[in-house]
Design an enzyme around this catalytic site. Structure first.
Site, PDB file in Angstrom:
ATOM      1  CD  GLU A 265      27.575  48.429  55.161  1.00  0.00           C
ATOM      2  OE1 GLU A 265      28.322  49.352  54.777  1.00  0.00           O
ATOM      3  OE2 GLU A 265      27.800  47.724  56.146  1.00  0.00           O
ATOM      4  CB  CYS A 302      29.597  50.899  57.323  1.00  0.00           C
ATOM      5  SG  CYS A 302      29.719  49.333  58.129  1.00  0.00           S
TER       6      CYS A 302
END
Length: 527
Positions: A265, A302
């Site tokens: 990720e 994120c």
């Protein structure tokens, strides 16, 4: 509890002799004690060897034993109490309330995966019984279950020192699948990693599991992380971090004689589309909510909202005024590391220097080390489309508003965006028709589409997707949050005409595990 500075290799504490690393107090910039020794290539070999030895034993542990193991880790983390929270506060600069919440999330996802393991649906059992009388050809007996991939390497993340680190989501889902785990501790929070690693080690021993079920290595550079990915005994990698780091691991894994999956990720600017009716009705409240989301955790999420698209006009001006006013009163907060802070400052300066970019607001400046001051910028749709540099993520509390002349321009920008973790739309009922036209593009570009909210709240749940097309993640077919994360570390195996006594329990005729199974194409559920 004392913080041990050794790597953990199975049930042994092994002093590091390959350089040293120290955490830095994020709020002051002062180095913290103690120093941690870096692992050696011999330590990598030992950890991978133990993990390989443990694999066939651990993957066939009973569902209840594995579930209780995950629950034991969760309880052991809670039992660390303030020792864990206070060390984590020092190493990350994150406030107590945030870290106590993150600890709850970490414990919650371990307990969720314990229940997933007990339910057994992740085994994906399918049975097509033999049909010897079928014409023109008989059908053989076919039975399928999912098995674990093998030993997994997990790289701890800087921005979630508990929930995406030693016992975080990647570790929990890999252990749930039946994969031994070797964690490469993040260098920014070695003390936090050591504390959690010690209680995972204790849970392995208390559960009577093979010692290679878990190891934790410290790396004073990048050599150990690279060696772990390249080791032939490792079968998958979990990573949360920068695009550069994730891509480097992907290249290493792809270059192996036996390539392996890297579930990374990496990078996302998480666009937010502000529709006219919603702005007209509540521009000020949306602006205030945006400022709070942007600066949450110093913007080090994120799913931070880094890009806003809206049709230019007085309603957008009202939103900008509200957001700017809110940001101006928010104090600069400590960022996770000096390196992250330096990269943020460089990104903000680069954005401010761009032609056709206006600085709308800055957060409140505060004296102290590594303080990230919020920044809000604006540009036009034409300038954004012409300048790929404006599409880049600035990791921290920075965002760019794009003034669009119409929906056509907004749609053209969406079509040019890279893969994202989230895309949000602020809408009222009068916006539904306009918003509907965007949904196919959203689905193609994001793992999660949400309305009237920002993506910074990631619920640990069965329906959650924390993933998305590249470069948000390396594999948009997966998620790193939620119960579906277990699927990353599984693969299907078909058994043809094996006698019942040789079949794994999940596939035996008597169904001794009491599983829901797809038999001859029909789901048979256990009451």
């Amino acid at each position: 509890m004392q913080i041990l500075t050794d790597s953990i290799i199975g049930q042994r504490n092994v002093p590091g002799t390959n350089g040293t690393l120290r955490a830095v107090d994020a709020a002051s910039g002062v180095a913290l004690e103690p120093a941690f020794g870096g692992a050696t290539l011999a330590d990598v070999d030992a950890a991978c060897g133990l993990a390989a030895q443990a694999f066939d034993l651990y993957r066939e542990t009973s569902l209840d034993v594995r579930a209780r193991f995950l629950e034991a880790i969760a309880q052991n983390i809670l039992d660390l109490g303030d020792t864990l929270i206070e060390r984590c506060m020092a190493e990350t600069g994150l406030p107590r309330a945030r870290l106590e919440g993150e600890r709850g999330r970490t414990v919650g996802q371990l307990r969720m995966f314990a229940q997933v393991v007990r339910d057994g649906d992740w085994l994906g059992v399918r049975i097509d019984p033999a049909q010897p009388e079928r014409k023109p050809l008989p059908r053989v007996d076919l039975r399928l279950r999912n098995i674990a991939l093998g030993p997994v390497v997990v790289f701890g993340a800087s921005n979630f020192p508990l929930a995406f680190s030693v016992a975080g989501g990647d570790t929990a889902s890999a252990l749930a699948a039946g994969c031994p785990v070797i964690v490469k501790a993040h260098p920014a929070h070695p003390g936090t990693s050591a504390l959690v690693g010690a209680v995972v080690k204790q849970a392995v021993a208390d559960s009577g599991l093979p010692e290679g079920t878990f190891s934790l290595l410290f790396d004073a550079g990048i050599e150990i992380g690279q060696a772990l990915v390249k080791d032939a005994r490792i079968k998958a990698v979990g990573f949360t971090g920068s695009r550069r780091g994730g891509v480097a691991l992907m290249h290493l894994a792809a270059a192996r004689p036996e390539p392996i999956p890297v579930y990374a990720e990496m990078s996302s600017i998480n666009p937010v589309l502000l529709f006219p009716a919603a702005l007209k009705a509540r521009a000020e409240s949306i602006g205030a909510a945006f400022a709070a989301s942007l600066t949450l955790g110093a913007g080090q999420f994120c799913t931070n909202p880094g890009l806003l698209l809206a049709i230019d006009g007085p309603e957008l001006d009202r939103f900008i005024a509200a957001a700017s006013g809110a940001l101006a009163g928010i104090a600069a907060a400590p960022m996770l590391t000096p390196g992250i802070h330096a990269a943020y400052e460089a990104g903000v300066e680069r954005m401010a220097a761009q032609v056709d970019v206006a600085t709308l607001a800055r957060g409140l400046a505060v004296e102290g080390a590594n303080r990230g001051r919020a920044a809000l910028f604006s540009t036009t749709a034409a300038a954004f489309s012409a300048n790929p540099g404006l599409h880049d993520e600035v990791f921290g509390a920075s965002a760019l508003v794009v003034r669009c002349p119409d929906f056509e321009a907004m749609h053209a920008i969406v079509e040019k965006l890279e893969g994202q973790l989230t895309i949000s739309l602020y809408i009222d009922e009068a916006d539904y028709d306009a918003a509907r036209a965007f949904l196919p593009a959203f689905e193609r570009r994001a793992g999660r589409v949400l309305a009237n909210g920002f993506g910074t709240g990631v619920e640990v749940a069965h329906a959650m997707v924390h993933g998305g097309p590249y470069p948000a993640t390396s594999d948009g077919r997966t998620t790193s949050v939620g119960s579906l994360a277990i699927a990353r570390f599984l693969r299907p195996v078909c058994y043809q005409d094996l006698p019942d006594g040789l079949l794994p329990a999940a596939l035996q005729a008597a169904n001794p595990l009491g599983l829901n199974r797809l038999v001859d194409g029909k789901l048979q559920c256990i009451p």
